[in-house]
Design a protein around this motif. Structure first.
Motif, short mmCIF file in Angstrom:
data_model
loop_
_atom_site.label_atom_id
_atom_site.label_comp_id
_atom_site.label_asym_id
_atom_site.label_seq_id
_atom_site.Cartn_x
_atom_site.Cartn_y
_atom_site.Cartn_z
N GLU A 1 50.14 117.72 53.75
CA GLU A 1 49.44 118.10 54.99
C GLU A 1 48.09 118.74 54.69
OE1 GLU A 1 52.27 120.43 57.18
OE2 GLU A 1 53.58 118.69 57.45
N GLN A 2 48.02 119.50 53.59
CA GLN A 2 46.76 120.12 53.18
C GLN A 2 45.71 119.05 52.87
OE1 GLN A 2 47.34 122.44 49.68
NE2 GLN A 2 45.42 123.59 49.90
N ILE A 3 46.15 118.01 52.15
CA ILE A 3 45.22 116.93 51.82
C ILE A 3 44.83 116.16 53.09
CG2 ILE A 3 45.06 114.70 50.65
CD1 ILE A 3 46.44 115.98 48.26
N ARG A 4 45.82 115.93 53.96
CA ARG A 4 45.52 115.16 55.18
C ARG A 4 44.51 115.87 56.06
NH1 ARG A 4 51.65 113.21 56.62
NH2 ARG A 4 51.61 111.32 55.37
N ARG A 5 44.49 117.21 56.01
CA ARG A 5 43.50 117.92 56.82
C ARG A 5 42.09 117.72 56.30
NH1 ARG A 5 47.72 121.81 57.28
NH2 ARG A 5 46.95 123.03 55.54
N ARG A 6 41.97 117.31 55.03
CA ARG A 6 40.63 117.08 54.46
C ARG A 6 40.19 115.63 54.61
NH1 ARG A 6 40.24 119.77 48.66
NH2 ARG A 6 40.47 121.93 49.29
N VAL A 7 41.13 114.76 54.96
CA VAL A 7 40.87 113.33 54.97
C VAL A 7 40.98 112.79 56.39
CG1 VAL A 7 41.60 111.10 54.07
CG2 VAL A 7 41.83 113.14 52.65
N GLY A 8 39.91 112.20 56.90
CA GLY A 8 39.99 111.58 58.22
C GLY A 8 40.30 110.11 58.07
N MET A 9 40.94 109.52 59.09
CA MET A 9 41.22 108.09 58.99
C MET A 9 41.01 107.39 60.32
SD MET A 9 44.39 106.20 57.24
CE MET A 9 44.04 104.67 56.40
N VAL A 10 40.41 106.19 60.23
CA VAL A 10 40.21 105.35 61.40
C VAL A 10 40.95 104.05 61.16
CG1 VAL A 10 38.50 104.11 62.76
CG2 VAL A 10 37.99 106.41 61.92
N PHE A 11 41.76 103.65 62.15
CA PHE A 11 42.67 102.52 61.96
C PHE A 11 42.13 101.25 62.62
CE2 PHE A 11 45.09 106.38 61.80
CZ PHE A 11 46.00 106.19 60.78
N GLN A 12 42.66 100.13 62.16
CA GLN A 12 42.26 98.84 62.75
C GLN A 12 42.57 98.80 64.24
OE1 GLN A 12 44.18 95.53 60.85
NE2 GLN A 12 43.12 94.03 62.11
N HIS A 13 43.77 99.30 64.61
CA HIS A 13 44.15 99.23 66.02
C HIS A 13 43.97 100.57 66.73
CE1 HIS A 13 45.52 95.14 65.69
NE2 HIS A 13 46.13 95.46 64.56
N PHE A 14 43.02 101.33 66.30
CA PHE A 14 42.57 102.60 66.92
C PHE A 14 43.63 103.70 66.89
CE2 PHE A 14 41.39 99.10 70.09
CZ PHE A 14 40.48 98.52 69.24
N ASN A 15 44.86 103.33 67.33
CA ASN A 15 45.96 104.30 67.39
C ASN A 15 45.61 105.56 68.14
OD1 ASN A 15 47.11 102.37 65.84
ND2 ASN A 15 47.41 103.63 64.02
N LEU A 16 44.89 105.43 69.24
CA LEU A 16 44.69 106.60 70.10
C LEU A 16 46.03 106.90 70.78
CD1 LEU A 16 41.25 105.82 71.74
CD2 LEU A 16 41.75 107.41 69.89
N PHE A 17 46.20 108.16 71.22
CA PHE A 17 47.45 108.53 71.87
C PHE A 17 47.35 108.18 73.36
CE2 PHE A 17 46.85 111.90 68.50
CZ PHE A 17 47.53 111.18 67.54
N PRO A 18 48.08 107.16 73.81
CA PRO A 18 47.84 106.63 75.16
C PRO A 18 48.26 107.57 76.29
CG PRO A 18 49.72 105.55 74.14
CD PRO A 18 49.10 106.42 73.08
N HIS A 19 49.10 108.58 75.97
CA HIS A 19 49.57 109.47 77.05
C HIS A 19 48.62 110.65 77.23
CE1 HIS A 19 50.89 111.13 73.32
NE2 HIS A 19 51.44 112.19 73.87
N LEU A 20 47.56 110.72 76.43
CA LEU A 20 46.62 111.83 76.53
C LEU A 20 45.23 111.30 76.85
CD1 LEU A 20 47.68 113.78 73.31
CD2 LEU A 20 48.40 114.22 75.64
N THR A 21 44.43 112.13 77.53
CA THR A 21 43.06 111.71 77.82
C THR A 21 42.25 111.69 76.53
OG1 THR A 21 42.28 113.95 78.18
CG2 THR A 21 43.14 112.80 80.10
N VAL A 22 41.06 111.09 76.63
CA VAL A 22 40.17 111.03 75.48
C VAL A 22 39.91 112.43 74.93
CG1 VAL A 22 37.76 110.59 74.89
CG2 VAL A 22 39.08 108.86 76.10
N LEU A 23 39.64 113.36 75.84
CA LEU A 23 39.35 114.74 75.41
C LEU A 23 40.57 115.36 74.72
CD1 LEU A 23 37.21 116.98 75.45
CD2 LEU A 23 38.19 117.76 77.61
N GLU A 24 41.75 115.15 75.33
CA GLU A 24 42.97 115.72 74.73
C GLU A 24 43.26 115.10 73.37
OE1 GLU A 24 45.39 116.73 78.87
OE2 GLU A 24 45.52 114.74 77.98
N ASN A 25 42.97 113.80 73.23
CA ASN A 25 43.11 113.15 71.93
C ASN A 25 42.32 113.89 70.86
OD1 ASN A 25 44.37 110.30 71.28
ND2 ASN A 25 43.97 110.33 73.47
N CYS A 26 41.10 114.31 71.25
CA CYS A 26 40.21 114.94 70.28
C CYS A 26 40.55 116.41 70.04
CB CYS A 26 38.76 114.83 70.73
SG CYS A 26 38.19 113.12 70.80
#
Lengths: 364, 257
Positions: free
Chosen positions: B88-113
């Motif tokens: 988890e420590q490493i994941r907090r330093r590493v951002g990732m962008v996926f092919q299929h976006f994987n946004l959280f559909p039950h949350l608004t754009v702002l809440e996603n962020c």
């Protein structure tokens, strides 16, 4: 070759609505066979509904206090009227039933607050409903504190008992089911096997057997002097049985959430419980609403099985009333009334779940 | 941009990503074979290769979305282990962008962020929202902040996904084919954001077939085939003078038409 130099203006879609007569003609009387089927259907409805309505409403007796007041040919609702207190409160002492009424009123108010979207402080009300209300309800109904006379669970019955069994069963079975479902999907082999064995064991046995075991077998294994309340035993049995079903409903919902959701949450540094609690479960639970409500409805109706261990739920108390020698021969009224009460509760749950599904839809 | 306290004493001098003899198997299938890779802070790397060559798997190892069985990996001097806290420590330093976006559909754009800054970094909600709006502004989608992901186009969703990732102040960004699922007319709006990010000095590893992007911003292009790094070079040399036969074949296939 250019087809259109200018953008064509958008036009309204052709109207499809037609008048009621045209609709009837198009859908019910479009040909000789269709007309025949429609007429046969109408006759069947008439043949079934007329005597029912006549029995239940037109020729029914509503007022009175004894079987002698039922003079007409239809239903004798006097029976239900005269016994209504018993059907609702069971053998609860009649001078103490105000305590149950307060619990009912409080519960209705809390649920209504949670169900109406506009009202604020949802989180606090939910916490009160889950943790404070059960204590208040127990203290009020069981008594023995604050000068309230003690009313042992032996005397609880009727609709009150049905609701206690159903509500406690639902509230307890859902979280246990979620934990079991997560455990069954765990990568840790021991946790997974424990959950699989638990689920398959409880799902494999009929509820009636479980209740019977809880009431007859369990005391045999208990040291003498230790006696667990019969109601508690029934509650534990129902909860564990339904949580196994719930676990499989939840597992189905979890499997429907694409792996990418969990990965995206993981990539943002979220721990397992945050990923599940904030991302996966909220989406999965939304999809599971029909399945969860289905389980709730079957749980609600399964509470009638506690009759076999000597608890008098709504159906039990109605049956007991039917064997009263003063009121012999009113079985149909008794069962119709019971079915109607169960139907009201189950149908309300079903409608609310449909409303919830529409409200939680966010266009994906 | 890096406000996080560094844990390792010389973390700023350490390589951003270092792989030494990385091997990974899916069952019996050897997907990554003896990978050696060093990424400096601020370096932009494009990874390309035919499908099934292991390029996505490679970058997914960096934030432990994939486990590897042999070899060493460290991110900013922190060695990757099996320990959940370390992951988890490493994941907090590493951002990732996926092919299929994987946004959280039950949350608004702002809440996603805001979600991860609030729940993982324990930021106050107000601060998290202000920061999220700032990043949404930068990917030019602030006016959609209160919509749900399902109401946005693919290009818009991917820009939100980039903003969501940036809200965690990552030290390195991983892009896993970020434009492959997009309609052609939306590819540019996402690439523009990525180019801007590169110009700001973000360390980036991009798996992509956008060779134009590689030519514009990459410091190095890596070519993978059958789980191995076949060739790596600066973009001009890579495209104009590919050394191995497989690279030549691959380039002729994707640039030839």
């Amino acid at each position: 070759m250019i087809h259109n130099r200018e953008m064509l203006p958008s036009q309204p879609a052709p109207r499809r609505s037609i008048g009621p007569f045209a609709w009837l003609k198009a859908n019910l009387f479009s040909g000789p066979v269709n007309t025949l089927v429609t007429l046969a259907g109408l006759y069947l409805l008439y043949w079934l509904l007329t005597p029912t309505i006549q029995w239940a409403f037109i020729e029914a007796d509503w007022q009175g206090a004894s079987p002698d007041d039922c003079t007409s040919a239809g239903a004798c609702w006097v029976f239900v009227n005269a016994r209504l207190d018993q059907f609702i409160y069971g053998l609860y002492p009649s001078e103490e039933t105000w305590r149950i009424n307060i619990v009912f009123a409080l519960f209705t108010a809390l649920i209504a607050w949670l169900a109406i979207p506009r009202l604020p402080y949802k989180r606090w009300i939910a916490i009160i409903t889950l943790f404070v209300f059960p204590v208040i309800a127990y203290v009020l109904m069981h008594g023995g504190y604050f000068g309230l006379p003690r009313v042992s669970t032996q005397r609880w019955g009727g609709l009150t008992l049905t609701l206690v069994l159903a509500v406690v069963g639902m509230v307890a079975a859902l979280p246990i089911g979620v934990i079991l479902a997560l455990g069954r999907r765990s990568t840790m082999p021991i946790i997974r096997s424990v959950c699989v064995i638990f689920i398959e064991f409880w799902r494999g046995a009929p509820l009636i057997t479980i209740l019977f075991m809880a009431s007859v077998m369990l005391p045999l294994f208990m040291p003498t002097g230790v006696d667990i309340d019969r109601l508690i035993r029934a509650l534990v049995g129902i909860t564990l049985f339904q949580s196994a079903y719930m676990a499989e409903v939840v597992r189905g919902g979890l499997q429907a959430i694409p792996n990418g959701q969990d990965e995206a949450a993981a990539a943002l540094g979220m721990s397992y419980w945050k990923r599940m609690g904030l991302i996966v479960l909220p989406q999965a639970l939304k999809m599971m609403i029909p399945g969860i409500v289905n389980t709730f409805i079957s749980l609600f109706k399964d509470t009638t099985l506690v009759m076999i261990i000597g608890l008098f739920d709504l159906l039990g108390i109605v049956q007991a009333a039917l064997s009263d020698s003063r009121w012999l021969g009113f079985d149909v009224e008794g069962y119709v009334f019971t079915a109607f009460v169960f139907w009201i509760f189950c149908f309300s749950m079903s409608r609310y779940s449909q409303y919830l599904e529409r409200r939680l839809h966010t266009g994906h | 941009m890096n406000e996080q306290a560094t844990t390792a004493a010389n973390a700023d001098d350490a390589l951003m990503v270092e792989m030494r003899g990385l091997n990974k198997w899916f069952g019996d299938f050897h997907v990554l074979r003896e990978i050696y890779l060093e990424v400096e802070r601020g370096e932009r790397i494009v990874i390309c290769g035919p499908s099934g060559s292991g390029k996505s798997t490679l970058i997914r190892c960096i934030n432990h979305l994939e486990e590897f069985q042999k070899g060493d990996l460290s991110v900013g001097g922190l060695p990757m282990t099996q320990d959940v806290k370390r992951i988890e420590q490493i994941r907090r330093r590493v951002g990732m962008v996926f092919q299929h976006f994987n946004l959280f559909p039950h949350l608004t754009v702002l809440e996603n962020c805001c979600l991860s800054p609030i729940w993982v970094q324990k930021k106050p909600r107000k601060e998290a929202e202000a920061q999220a709006m700032n990043y949404l502004e930068r990917v030019q989608i602030a006016e959609q902040a209160l919509k749900y992901p399902g109401q946005l186009s693919g290009g818009q969703q991917q820009r939100v996904a980039i903003a969501r990732s940036l809200c965690m102040h990552p030290e390195v960004m991983l892009f896993d084919e970020p434009t492959s699922a997009l309609d052609p007319e939306m590819i540019k709006e996402v690439l523009d954001v990525m180019v801007e990010l590169a110009h700001e000095g973000m360390t980036m590893l991009c798996v992509t077939h956008e060779m134009g992007f590689a030519k514009t911003v990459a410091d190095r292009v890596i070519f993978m085939d059958q789980g191995q790094i076949i060739e790596e070079n600066a973009p001009e040399a890579f495209f104009n003078d590919p050394q191995s036969e497989r690279t030549q074949l691959f380039l002729s296939q994707i640039l030839g038409h």
